[in-house]
Design a protein around this motif. Structure first.
Motif: not given
Length: 183
Positions: A143-150
């Motif tokens: 659910e925190l995959n967005f961290i990988q794309t920052a």
């Protein structure tokens, strides 16, 4: 030396040392064993902002830090709040379980918190152990995959995952400041 040092601390002694080091504007004591640093301060006494927002998804991460006296051992706790634009669910302080209740969810976010995660490790662990604990207990969550794309490009032209770097660096800095206050 560290083990004998830790055995001599009570929550009151920990609180006095942390207050004397001016690490936070307020220290909240949860039950008899956790101290949460509210309004964390810089070395110059200015309020720190432990908040990062993804530039395209608007997902936000907020950080808080705490010290836990667990028997004869001191633990470093990182409370991470995740917020986003999804209005379908907002977490309130009443939804927190166990030791999560020590953390205050009242962040000055644009969006209300949707999830809360707790990272726990020994206070006197090294930087590699801190990074591993954050990786295993926080960054590995789907659910925190967005961290990988920052990502951002650093001055050397390399792509870096800036939110990951930010979380690790802020956590390491605060852990070291707490350790120093207790020595």
């Amino acid at each position: 030396m560290l083990s004998s040092l830790m055995m001599n601390y009570s929550v009151d002694t920990l609180k006095q040392r942390i207050e004397a080091a001016h690490l936070a504007g307020f220290i909240y004591q949860h039950q008899q064993h956790i101290l949460v640093l509210q309004e964390p301060l810089t070395d110059q006494g200015e309020t720190l902002s432990f908040f990062a927002q993804h530039e395209t998804t608007s997902d936000q991460i907020g950080l808080q830090f705490a010290v836990k006296l667990d028997g004869n051992q001191l633990k470093f706790l990182i409370g991470a709040t995740h917020s986003n634009q999804d209005r379908g669910y907002e977490i309130g302080a009443g939804n927190l379980k166990g030791e999560q209740k020590a953390f205050n969810l009242l962040y000055a976010f644009y969006n209300y918190p949707k999830a809360f995660y707790l990272v726990e490790l020994p206070l006197f662990s090294n930087s590699a152990q801190l990074e591993q604990a954050i990786q295993e207990q926080l960054f590995s969550r789907p659910e925190l995959n967005f961290i990988q794309t920052a990502t951002k490009t650093n001055p050397r032209g390399q792509q870096v995952q800036w939110i990951k770097d930010y979380i690790v660096q802020q956590s390491l800095d605060m852990k070291v400041r707490i350790q120093t206050a207790l020595l």
